[in-house]
Design a protein around this motif. Structure first.
Motif, PDB file in Angstrom:
ATOM      1  N   LEU A   1       0.822  -1.202   0.000  1.00 47.19           N
ATOM      2  CA  LEU A   1       0.000   0.000   0.000  1.00 47.19           C
ATOM      3  C   LEU A   1       0.862   1.261   0.000  1.00 47.19           C
ATOM      4  CD1 LEU A   1      -2.981   0.653  -0.001  1.00 47.19           C
ATOM      5  CD2 LEU A   1      -2.915   0.814   2.470  1.00 47.19           C
ATOM      6  N   SER A   2       1.909   1.295   0.810  1.00 52.08           N
ATOM      7  CA  SER A   2       2.715   2.511   0.909  1.00 52.08           C
ATOM      8  C   SER A   2       3.626   2.679  -0.298  1.00 52.08           C
ATOM      9  CB  SER A   2       3.547   2.496   2.187  1.00 52.08           C
ATOM     10  OG  SER A   2       4.508   1.467   2.120  1.00 52.08           O
ATOM     11  N   ASN A   3       3.896   1.592  -1.026  1.00 52.66           N
ATOM     12  CA  ASN A   3       4.821   1.674  -2.149  1.00 52.66           C
ATOM     13  C   ASN A   3       4.135   1.941  -3.475  1.00 52.66           C
ATOM     14  OD1 ASN A   3       7.019   1.137  -0.506  1.00 52.66           O
ATOM     15  ND2 ASN A   3       6.883  -1.069  -0.814  1.00 52.66           N
ATOM     16  N   LYS A   4       2.802   1.793  -3.511  1.00 53.43           N
ATOM     17  CA  LYS A   4       2.152   1.744  -4.814  1.00 53.43           C
ATOM     18  C   LYS A   4       2.233   3.040  -5.584  1.00 53.43           C
ATOM     19  CE  LYS A   4      -2.622   2.625  -3.245  1.00 53.43           C
ATOM     20  NZ  LYS A   4      -3.028   3.755  -4.072  1.00 53.43           N
ATOM     21  N   ASN A   5       2.501   4.180  -4.902  1.00 48.78           N
ATOM     22  CA  ASN A   5       2.602   5.441  -5.626  1.00 48.78           C
ATOM     23  C   ASN A   5       4.029   5.796  -6.010  1.00 48.78           C
ATOM     24  OD1 ASN A   5      -0.154   5.993  -5.617  1.00 48.78           O
ATOM     25  ND2 ASN A   5      -0.048   6.747  -3.522  1.00 48.78           N
ATOM     26  N   LEU A   6       4.980   4.939  -5.684  1.00 46.84           N
ATOM     27  CA  LEU A   6       6.368   5.201  -6.038  1.00 46.84           C
ATOM     28  C   LEU A   6       6.614   4.805  -7.485  1.00 46.84           C
ATOM     29  CD1 LEU A   6       8.248   3.840  -2.887  1.00 46.84           C
ATOM     30  CD2 LEU A   6       7.875   6.225  -3.498  1.00 46.84           C
ATOM     31  N   SER A   7       7.279   5.690  -8.225  1.00 49.89           N
ATOM     32  CA  SER A   7       7.605   5.386  -9.622  1.00 49.89           C
ATOM     33  C   SER A   7       9.056   4.911  -9.674  1.00 49.89           C
ATOM     34  CB  SER A   7       7.412   6.622 -10.494  1.00 49.89           C
ATOM     35  OG  SER A   7       8.191   7.682 -10.002  1.00 49.89           O
ATOM     36  N   VAL A   8       9.262   3.808 -10.377  1.00 54.89           N
ATOM     37  CA  VAL A   8      10.577   3.174 -10.394  1.00 54.89           C
ATOM     38  C   VAL A   8      11.006   2.874 -11.824  1.00 54.89           C
ATOM     39  CG1 VAL A   8      11.960   1.249  -9.519  1.00 54.89           C
ATOM     40  CG2 VAL A   8       9.990   2.068  -8.205  1.00 54.89           C
ATOM     41  N   LEU A   9      12.281   3.082 -12.084  1.00 54.79           N
ATOM     42  CA  LEU A   9      12.867   2.756 -13.382  1.00 54.79           C
ATOM     43  C   LEU A   9      14.015   1.771 -13.169  1.00 54.79           C
ATOM     44  CD1 LEU A   9      13.103   3.376 -16.472  1.00 54.79           C
ATOM     45  CD2 LEU A   9      14.762   5.142 -15.869  1.00 54.79           C
ATOM     46  N   VAL A  10      14.005   0.674 -13.934  1.00 57.43           N
ATOM     47  CA  VAL A  10      15.100  -0.306 -13.908  1.00 57.43           C
ATOM     48  C   VAL A  10      15.894  -0.135 -15.194  1.00 57.43           C
ATOM     49  CG1 VAL A  10      15.682  -2.766 -13.971  1.00 57.43           C
ATOM     50  CG2 VAL A  10      13.822  -1.950 -12.496  1.00 57.43           C
ATOM     51  N   VAL A  11      17.198   0.075 -15.063  1.00 58.26           N
ATOM     52  CA  VAL A  11      18.061   0.293 -16.229  1.00 58.26           C
ATOM     53  C   VAL A  11      19.132  -0.797 -16.263  1.00 58.26           C
ATOM     54  CG1 VAL A  11      19.427   2.000 -17.500  1.00 58.26           C
ATOM     55  CG2 VAL A  11      17.741   2.775 -15.812  1.00 58.26           C
ATOM     56  N   ASP A  12      19.013  -1.752 -17.193  1.00 59.43           N
ATOM     57  CA  ASP A  12      19.981  -2.854 -17.270  1.00 59.43           C
ATOM     58  C   ASP A  12      19.933  -3.469 -18.653  1.00 59.43           C
ATOM     59  OD1 ASP A  12      21.445  -5.401 -16.727  1.00 59.43           O
ATOM     60  OD2 ASP A  12      21.232  -4.743 -14.647  1.00 59.43           O
ATOM     61  N   ASP A  13      21.114  -3.795 -19.194  1.00 63.78           N
ATOM     62  CA  ASP A  13      21.165  -4.368 -20.539  1.00 63.78           C
ATOM     63  C   ASP A  13      20.952  -5.875 -20.526  1.00 63.78           C
ATOM     64  OD1 ASP A  13      24.627  -5.128 -21.189  1.00 63.78           O
ATOM     65  OD2 ASP A  13      23.684  -4.712 -19.258  1.00 63.78           O
ATOM     66  N   ASP A  14      20.972  -6.491 -19.370  1.00 58.32           N
ATOM     67  CA  ASP A  14      20.837  -7.947 -19.271  1.00 58.32           C
ATOM     68  C   ASP A  14      19.362  -8.321 -19.094  1.00 58.32           C
ATOM     69  OD1 ASP A  14      20.840 -10.627 -18.519  1.00 58.32           O
ATOM     70  OD2 ASP A  14      22.670 -10.440 -17.328  1.00 58.32           O
ATOM     71  N   PRO A  15      18.771  -9.048 -20.050  1.00 56.05           N
ATOM     72  CA  PRO A  15      17.344  -9.368 -19.950  1.00 56.05           C
ATOM     73  C   PRO A  15      17.008 -10.198 -18.713  1.00 56.05           C
ATOM     74  CG  PRO A  15      18.377 -10.574 -21.766  1.00 56.05           C
ATOM     75  CD  PRO A  15      19.373  -9.594 -21.279  1.00 56.05           C
ATOM     76  N   LEU A  16      17.951 -11.025 -18.284  1.00 50.43           N
ATOM     77  CA  LEU A  16      17.719 -11.828 -17.076  1.00 50.43           C
ATOM     78  C   LEU A  16      17.616 -10.911 -15.856  1.00 50.43           C
ATOM     79  CD1 LEU A  16      17.656 -14.648 -15.664  1.00 50.43           C
ATOM     80  CD2 LEU A  16      20.117 -14.444 -15.433  1.00 50.43           C
ATOM     81  N   ILE A  17      18.523  -9.952 -15.742  1.00 52.03           N
ATOM     82  CA  ILE A  17      18.513  -9.028 -14.606  1.00 52.03           C
ATOM     83  C   ILE A  17      17.275  -8.152 -14.667  1.00 52.03           C
ATOM     84  CG2 ILE A  17      19.734  -7.163 -13.438  1.00 52.03           C
ATOM     85  CD1 ILE A  17      21.101  -9.892 -13.258  1.00 52.03           C
ATOM     86  N   ARG A  18      16.909  -7.693 -15.859  1.00 55.21           N
ATOM     87  CA  ARG A  18      15.703  -6.864 -15.988  1.00 55.21           C
ATOM     88  C   ARG A  18      14.488  -7.635 -15.470  1.00 55.21           C
ATOM     89  NH1 ARG A  18      17.690  -5.447 -21.170  1.00 55.21           N
ATOM     90  NH2 ARG A  18      16.131  -6.744 -22.219  1.00 55.21           N
ATOM     91  N   MET A  19      14.374  -8.882 -15.872  1.00 57.82           N
ATOM     92  CA  MET A  19      13.219  -9.698 -15.451  1.00 57.82           C
ATOM     93  C   MET A  19      13.259  -9.924 -13.930  1.00 57.82           C
ATOM     94  SD  MET A  19      12.107 -13.391 -16.954  1.00 57.82           S
ATOM     95  CE  MET A  19      10.710 -14.295 -16.357  1.00 57.82           C
ATOM     96  N   LEU A  20      14.431 -10.204 -13.408  1.00 61.43           N
ATOM     97  CA  LEU A  20      14.575 -10.447 -11.964  1.00 61.43           C
ATOM     98  C   LEU A  20      14.202  -9.200 -11.162  1.00 61.43           C
ATOM     99  CD1 LEU A  20      17.874 -12.483 -11.553  1.00 61.43           C
ATOM    100  CD2 LEU A  20      15.593 -13.134 -10.810  1.00 61.43           C
ATOM    101  N   HIS A  21      14.816  -8.083 -11.515  1.00 58.35           N
ATOM    102  CA  HIS A  21      14.572  -6.860 -10.733  1.00 58.35           C
ATOM    103  C   HIS A  21      13.126  -6.405 -10.874  1.00 58.35           C
ATOM    104  CE1 HIS A  21      19.120  -5.667 -10.449  1.00 58.35           C
ATOM    105  NE2 HIS A  21      18.818  -6.784  -9.827  1.00 58.35           N
ATOM    106  N   ASP A  22      12.562  -6.571 -12.075  1.00 54.18           N
ATOM    107  CA  ASP A  22      11.158  -6.225 -12.299  1.00 54.18           C
ATOM    108  C   ASP A  22      10.278  -7.012 -11.321  1.00 54.18           C
ATOM    109  OD1 ASP A  22       8.719  -6.943 -14.846  1.00 54.18           O
ATOM    110  OD2 ASP A  22       8.898  -5.116 -13.657  1.00 54.18           O
ATOM    111  N   ASN A  23      10.545  -8.311 -11.216  1.00 54.62           N
ATOM    112  CA  ASN A  23       9.734  -9.149 -10.330  1.00 54.62           C
ATOM    113  C   ASN A  23      10.025  -8.895  -8.851  1.00 54.62           C
ATOM    114  OD1 ASN A  23       7.933 -11.450 -11.668  1.00 54.62           O
ATOM    115  ND2 ASN A  23       9.602 -10.961 -13.049  1.00 54.62           N
ATOM    116  N   TYR A  24      11.276  -8.628  -8.523  1.00 52.19           N
ATOM    117  CA  TYR A  24      11.593  -8.293  -7.130  1.00 52.19           C
ATOM    118  C   TYR A  24      10.778  -7.071  -6.696  1.00 52.19           C
ATOM    119  CZ  TYR A  24      15.882 -11.170  -6.949  1.00 52.19           C
ATOM    120  OH  TYR A  24      16.793 -12.205  -6.948  1.00 52.19           O
ATOM    121  N   LEU A  25      10.762  -6.052  -7.567  1.00 53.23           N
ATOM    122  CA  LEU A  25      10.074  -4.808  -7.206  1.00 53.23           C
ATOM    123  C   LEU A  25       8.562  -5.020  -7.158  1.00 53.23           C
ATOM    124  CD1 LEU A  25      12.318  -2.458  -9.335  1.00 53.23           C
ATOM    125  CD2 LEU A  25      12.165  -2.458  -6.843  1.00 53.23           C
TER     126      LEU A  25
END
Lengths: 146, 142
Positions: free
Chosen positions: B12-36
């Motif tokens: 609930l407290s995080n839902k208004n936070l805007s986040v950008l993930v910047v990474d050239d590795d598709p595996l890392i992008r997918m991981l960090h996307d799901n972590y967040l």
């Protein structure tokens, strides 16, 4: 096969993967991300890892067979391989990548070749073990719903 | 604004936070996307530093940017410097697999708020979100 037995086998396989040093903590995080919304998340990540790493292995092999050897390029490839490996918790693979990079920075071609063979071996063994483990997990999950 | 003890991990407290993930590795992008997403966030994901800079130039701003260091076209150091030069006030967190102290120091000096060695862990994200919520609380009170 009985559901409980399948679950027990999967748990035992999982435990051995950690005990033998093939996997460590980041893999547990992957499992925690798997839920009803992403029921195949671990499989998807593992598949992506092996697709990406197959390409990197090919690049490294090509670079190792080139003359003269471009150790900077080799290091870049292995840096990427190490990063991916560590992110999914592929501990043995990651550790051998570190060894390789040490040989790279020393421009020790023979050491690089030897270490790369170990990287490929650990990578292949982990792949086989993960395939078996994830299949056990799937079978156990299906048996729960029947 | 009063925060609960587990606000950092509260969807609930995080839902208004805007986040950008910047990474050239598709595996890392997918991981960090799901972590967040695990923390209730909906990140935008791009492949290199130039895409992050382009977004900022278009007027898009983010509360949090997770920035990889080694990327083609524009790396994390260059992108972080460019963003700070353009006045970006986002929390920028470097995430790198090159963990030597000198390399992380160089990355920090580009304008990062924090720098972590890959892989990201839930504890690291929890820490980052706590810092973000604390900063948010300070801005509200000032």
């Amino acid at each position: 096969m009985d559901r409980n037995r399948l679950q027990h086998q999967a748990a035992s396989m999982r435990r051995s993967l950690f005990d033998q040093g093939y996997l460590d903590e980041p893999f547990i995080q992957l499992e925690e991300l798997q839920d009803d919304a992403s029921p195949n998340f671990v499989q998807e990540i593992v598949t992506l890892f092996y697709t990406d790493s197959a390409r990197l292995i090919q690049n490294i092999e090509h670079a190792l067979n080139s003359r003269p050897i471009d150790f900077d390029k080799l290091d870049d490839y292995m840096h990427r391989f190490k990063g991916s490996s560590s992110s999914i918790g592929a501990k043995k693979v990651m550790n051998e990548c570190t060894v390789f990079r040490e040989y790279c920075s020393a421009e020790n071609a023979e050491g690089c070749f030897r270490s790369f063979q170990q990287v490929k071996q650990d990578h292949a063994i982990l792949r086989r073990k993960l395939e078996v483990y994830l299949q056990m997990v799937r079978q156990a999950a299906v048996s729960q719903t029947t | 604004m009063v925060l609960g003890n587990d606000a950092s991990s509260s969807s609930l407290s995080n839902k208004n936070l805007s986040v950008l993930v910047v990474d050239d590795d598709p595996l890392i992008r997918m991981l960090h996307d799901n972590y967040l997403k695990h923390f209730g966030l909906k990140p935008l994901v791009v492949e290199n530093g130039k895409e992050a800079v382009d977004l900022f130039q278009l007027g898009t701003s983010f509360d949090l940017i997770l920035m990889d260091k080694e990327m083609p076209i524009m790396n994390g150091v260059e992108a972080t410097k460019a963003l700070r030069d353009m006045g970006a006030t986002s929390m920028i967190v470097g995430v790198t697999s090159r963990g030597s102290p000198s390399e992380m120091q160089a990355f920090m000096e580009a304008g990062l708020d924090f720098c972590f060695e890959k892989p990201l862990t839930f504890d690291m994200i929890d820490f980052i979100l706590k810092e973000l919520n604390v900063n948010d609380d300070d801005d509200t009170n000032n």
